[in-house]
Write a protein that holds these residues in place. Sequence first.
Motif, short mmCIF file in Angstrom:
data_model
loop_
_atom_site.label_atom_id
_atom_site.label_comp_id
_atom_site.label_asym_id
_atom_site.label_seq_id
_atom_site.Cartn_x
_atom_site.Cartn_y
_atom_site.Cartn_z
N ARG A 8 47.59 35.36 43.56
CA ARG A 8 48.65 36.16 42.94
C ARG A 8 48.52 35.96 41.44
NH1 ARG A 8 53.06 38.49 45.17
NH2 ARG A 8 52.90 37.19 47.04
N GLN A 9 48.38 37.09 40.73
CA GLN A 9 48.25 37.01 39.28
C GLN A 9 48.84 38.26 38.64
OE1 GLN A 9 44.10 37.02 37.98
NE2 GLN A 9 43.51 37.96 39.91
N TYR A 10 49.29 38.07 37.41
CA TYR A 10 49.88 39.18 36.66
C TYR A 10 48.78 40.14 36.23
CZ TYR A 10 52.48 41.77 33.18
OH TYR A 10 53.06 42.79 32.47
N ARG A 11 49.04 41.44 36.43
CA ARG A 11 48.11 42.48 36.01
C ARG A 11 48.79 43.36 34.97
NH1 ARG A 11 43.03 41.08 36.93
NH2 ARG A 11 42.56 40.72 39.12
N ASN A 12 48.23 43.37 33.76
CA ASN A 12 48.82 44.13 32.65
C ASN A 12 48.95 45.62 32.97
OD1 ASN A 12 49.23 42.00 30.83
ND2 ASN A 12 47.09 42.06 30.21
N LEU A 14 49.56 47.16 35.63
CA LEU A 14 50.69 47.46 36.51
C LEU A 14 51.99 46.85 36.02
CD1 LEU A 14 48.97 46.91 39.97
CD2 LEU A 14 49.30 49.06 38.75
N ASP A 15 51.90 45.97 35.04
CA ASP A 15 53.05 45.25 34.50
C ASP A 15 53.80 44.47 35.58
OD1 ASP A 15 54.72 44.33 32.49
OD2 ASP A 15 56.13 46.00 32.72
N ARG A 16 53.01 43.83 36.46
CA ARG A 16 53.59 43.00 37.53
C ARG A 16 52.49 42.15 38.16
NH1 ARG A 16 52.10 45.07 42.49
NH2 ARG A 16 51.56 47.27 42.54
N PRO A 17 52.90 41.11 38.87
CA PRO A 17 51.90 40.32 39.60
C PRO A 17 51.42 41.08 40.84
CG PRO A 17 53.98 39.12 39.36
CD PRO A 17 54.22 40.52 38.92
N THR A 18 50.20 40.83 41.24
CA THR A 18 49.66 41.43 42.45
C THR A 18 49.10 40.32 43.34
OG1 THR A 18 47.46 41.74 41.51
CG2 THR A 18 49.02 43.58 41.30
N LYS A 108 53.43 47.75 50.36
CA LYS A 108 53.72 46.68 49.42
C LYS A 108 52.46 46.04 48.85
CE LYS A 108 58.13 45.74 51.52
NZ LYS A 108 58.74 45.13 52.67
#
Length: 128
Positions: A8-12, A14-18, A108
Amino acid sequence: DGKLMLVRQYRNALDRPTLELPAGKVDAPQEPRIECAYRELEEETGFRTEKLEYLMTLNTTVAFCDEAIDVFIARDLRPSRQKLDADESIDVEEWEVKDLLELIYTGKMTDSKTVAAILAYAQREGIR
């Protein structure tokens, strides 16, 4: 078995973690993709393996580029340590495949490489 290790990591973008498969890019055009997979597995998850099995090759965005990625299954994981860049923050999570399938079917989970790999893995292993 019926479990997979995901990150789980933040993706710029999408502006959210994936929640997704560990992944990375080759260090040089001639680097074998399987060597990249061994390296990235340890760097991102803090686990190593002596056994990667080829699962599939995917073209990521056929509308505008020819990028292709290879997906491997890592078995017999052994603890090591993450080797993250200074600006990286990655959490490692173990999931039951059936729960991941539920995330896919309810919309999701949307990372295409992860969705395709989980569906292919579940089919191959007979998991529903």
